[in-house]
Design a protein around this motif. Sequence first.
Motif, PDB file in Angstrom:
ATOM      1  N   MET A 370       0.659 -96.385  19.226  1.00 56.63           N
ATOM      2  CA  MET A 370       1.571 -97.507  19.054  1.00 56.63           C
ATOM      3  C   MET A 370       1.453 -97.986  17.610  1.00 56.63           C
ATOM      4  O   MET A 370       0.401 -97.842  16.981  1.00 56.63           O
ATOM      5  N   GLU A 416       4.224-106.239  22.295  1.00 55.17           N
ATOM      6  CA  GLU A 416       4.407-105.867  23.703  1.00 55.17           C
ATOM      7  C   GLU A 416       5.779-105.251  23.935  1.00 55.17           C
ATOM      8  O   GLU A 416       5.910-104.227  24.609  1.00 55.17           O
ATOM      9  N   MET A 419       6.014-101.831  22.331  1.00 57.47           N
ATOM     10  CA  MET A 419       5.179-100.886  23.073  1.00 57.47           C
ATOM     11  C   MET A 419       5.919-100.353  24.305  1.00 57.47           C
ATOM     12  O   MET A 419       5.949 -99.140  24.571  1.00 57.47           O
ATOM     13  N   TRP A 435      -1.219 -92.078  25.367  1.00 52.40           N
ATOM     14  CA  TRP A 435      -0.774 -93.233  24.585  1.00 52.40           C
ATOM     15  C   TRP A 435      -1.999 -93.888  23.954  1.00 52.40           C
ATOM     16  O   TRP A 435      -2.947 -94.224  24.655  1.00 52.40           O
ATOM     17  N   VAL A 437      -3.177 -97.180  22.225  1.00 54.33           N
ATOM     18  CA  VAL A 437      -2.636 -98.544  22.160  1.00 54.33           C
ATOM     19  C   VAL A 437      -3.051 -99.262  20.879  1.00 54.33           C
ATOM     20  O   VAL A 437      -2.210 -99.744  20.122  1.00 54.33           O
ATOM     21  N   GLN A 444      -5.286-106.021  17.220  1.00 59.75           N
ATOM     22  CA  GLN A 444      -5.686-105.864  18.626  1.00 59.75           C
ATOM     23  C   GLN A 444      -5.795-107.222  19.326  1.00 59.75           C
ATOM     24  O   GLN A 444      -6.235-108.208  18.731  1.00 59.75           O
ATOM     25  N   THR A 447      -6.731-106.489  25.202  1.00 63.07           N
ATOM     26  CA  THR A 447      -6.665-105.039  25.393  1.00 63.07           C
ATOM     27  C   THR A 447      -6.514-104.631  26.854  1.00 63.07           C
ATOM     28  O   THR A 447      -5.715-103.740  27.177  1.00 63.07           O
ATOM     29  N   ILE A 450      -2.924-105.432  28.106  1.00 67.01           N
ATOM     30  CA  ILE A 450      -1.945-104.557  27.466  1.00 67.01           C
ATOM     31  C   ILE A 450      -2.055-103.139  28.017  1.00 67.01           C
ATOM     32  O   ILE A 450      -1.043-102.463  28.263  1.00 67.01           O
ATOM     33  N   THR A 451      -3.271-102.683  28.245  1.00 68.52           N
ATOM     34  CA  THR A 451      -3.480-101.345  28.807  1.00 68.52           C
ATOM     35  C   THR A 451      -2.840-101.221  30.181  1.00 68.52           C
ATOM     36  O   THR A 451      -2.215-100.196  30.508  1.00 68.52           O
ATOM     37  N   VAL A 454       0.891-100.645  29.902  1.00 66.62           N
ATOM     38  CA  VAL A 454       1.236 -99.258  29.594  1.00 66.62           C
ATOM     39  C   VAL A 454       1.097 -98.382  30.828  1.00 66.62           C
ATOM     40  O   VAL A 454       1.967 -97.542  31.117  1.00 66.62           O
ATOM     41  N   ILE A 463      -4.486 -92.994  28.736  1.00 68.15           N
ATOM     42  CA  ILE A 463      -4.434 -94.088  27.763  1.00 68.15           C
ATOM     43  C   ILE A 463      -5.751 -94.178  26.998  1.00 68.15           C
ATOM     44  O   ILE A 463      -6.831 -94.252  27.592  1.00 68.15           O
ATOM     45  N   ALA A 465      -7.171 -96.854  24.993  1.00 72.30           N
ATOM     46  CA  ALA A 465      -6.866 -98.277  24.824  1.00 72.30           C
ATOM     47  C   ALA A 465      -7.290 -98.819  23.470  1.00 72.30           C
ATOM     48  O   ALA A 465      -6.607 -99.669  22.892  1.00 72.30           O
TER      49      ALA A 465
END
Length: 592
Positions: A370, A416, A419, A435, A437, A444, A447, A450-451, A454, A463, A465
Amino acid sequence: MKQLKTRWADHVDVNNVLGEYPRPLMRRKSYVNLNGTWKYAIRDTKGFPKKMDGKILVPFSPEAALSGVNRQLQPQEYLWYKRRLPQEVRPEEGKRWLLHFGAVDQYAAVYINGKKAGSHLGGYLPFSIDVTEYLREENNYVTVKVRDFTDTSYHSRGKQKLKRGGMFYTAQSGIWQTVWMEQVPENYIANVKITPLYDHAAVMIQVDEACPVKTVEQEQEKAIEYEVEITARKMWPVRAKGRIGTPLVVKLPYMRSWSPEDPFLYDVSITMGADKVDSYFAMRKIEVKNDDKGIPRMYLNNEPYFQKGVLDQGYWPDGLYTAPTDEAMIYDIQKMKDLGFNMIRKHIKIEPQRWYYHCDRIGMLVWQDMVNGGREYKSWYVTYLATAMQLFHIKTKDNKLRLMGRQDPKGRKQFEDEMQKTVKLLYNHPSIIVWVVFNEGWGQFETERITELVKKADPDRLIDAASGWFDQGGGDIRSIHEYFFPLHVKAEQRVTALTEFGGYSLNLPGHSMYEEKIYGYKTFKKRKAITRGYEKLIRKLVIPNIKRGLSATIYTQLSDIEEEVNGILTYDRKKTKINEKTLKKMNEMLHF
């Protein structure tokens, strides 16, 4: 600073700049490429300029040598573009014209014949505008106004910096991917989502419709049908019918897997009323499972698969973010595969979709970053202290927003949104399997949450992260950056990957932008010396750790970039600095 040029720069045709179809995953017959010579102006005020400054070659940014401008846009300035549209772009009953921008850095307002048709914020994602209502029978003009705040705000910026140096590079602005138009019916296919159901030898297809002007009958109609035809080499066509808004599952006879060793692609055509699009997909599966020794490994198509990758930042000395030609993009991917790598980590940049298409067809796995944003990162914290904390296995939370440049709520929301759009944009590319992140704490925040976002958007990929440091324990991968210290991997519940290492530097005179001012992690004077150093690094740092749990490696990096001369290739792509036989030999030794 010396201006370098790649071999492809001389092959840029001003009458056919990057003329290849820009959206391979959803192709139509209608295609009008708007790349080429535009007029431009740079002003301190936001009003339409009365006179343009000169010509610019789109889609190269004004900072890029290939643009013909060679000027850095400042945050307070406005960059204007203007050109006449081809005569074929005119109103036609029952048809609509869509104007597409691959990417414009950072804010763009688009005008047709002086009237604002739309706008977009974000320098890395494509956007489209239906311009039908603004068109005249002839003499149509498109004008674009651009602002680029680069690293003076919280918007996504990647590695761009107004004061470049070290690991940060020349800031570029404006249009940097293909501009094009297509004509579609009143009701047309807006998006196609394709998910391989590998263990069921089937594929799931979901189609979204766009209908700008709906009649009463269309409003009342609950479902619109579409037809699908899947073809492949020596396979009888498979046909099926689906309905908009409902997933369609199609079984595949004698399914053939996709892998770097056999990048087999299926073709698919989708017809909905008067609209038809062509696409492709592949059958592959990625997951983390324990091997027969209980160590978590990445499994490709139900088999353990060691990934030997290289970091790629996608910079070019003559085009900056924009490759000079399609052949140039292909060269980087194919060259890495020829050297024995089976994966590329696309670092903090989203490429034009043709780059991913070439990875799909050539057979190159992709870890997609990202794009980071946020205010200034406090380097004493996110770089120096973080490196020390990793050495002593000290973990810290990701809640120090000011130190990580994430104090702006609007900036966090923008990350966000972008992403989610990145996942949607690239979802159908089989080459993408991970991905990434966040990277090294840059921008950051939150986390774990956000993970999960995704994972919800794409449950079938892995992922990473937090690549490097500030690991919060989430995602599928324990992601390690190691440039300076010994490495001793210990297996845990997640799979372990060495996601940055090496960075060995060699400055080749005549192929570097700087003769003395260079940046890297360990410097060598000759090609034989860097080759010996690379072989020693693989034998001592990497190979012993595979049996302990190491499942993927990513060497820094594919090419030199400006001051940073730690590439396998020189910045101009004319020399391979590490002996090619040694690279192949070492990659052959990386396996379970």
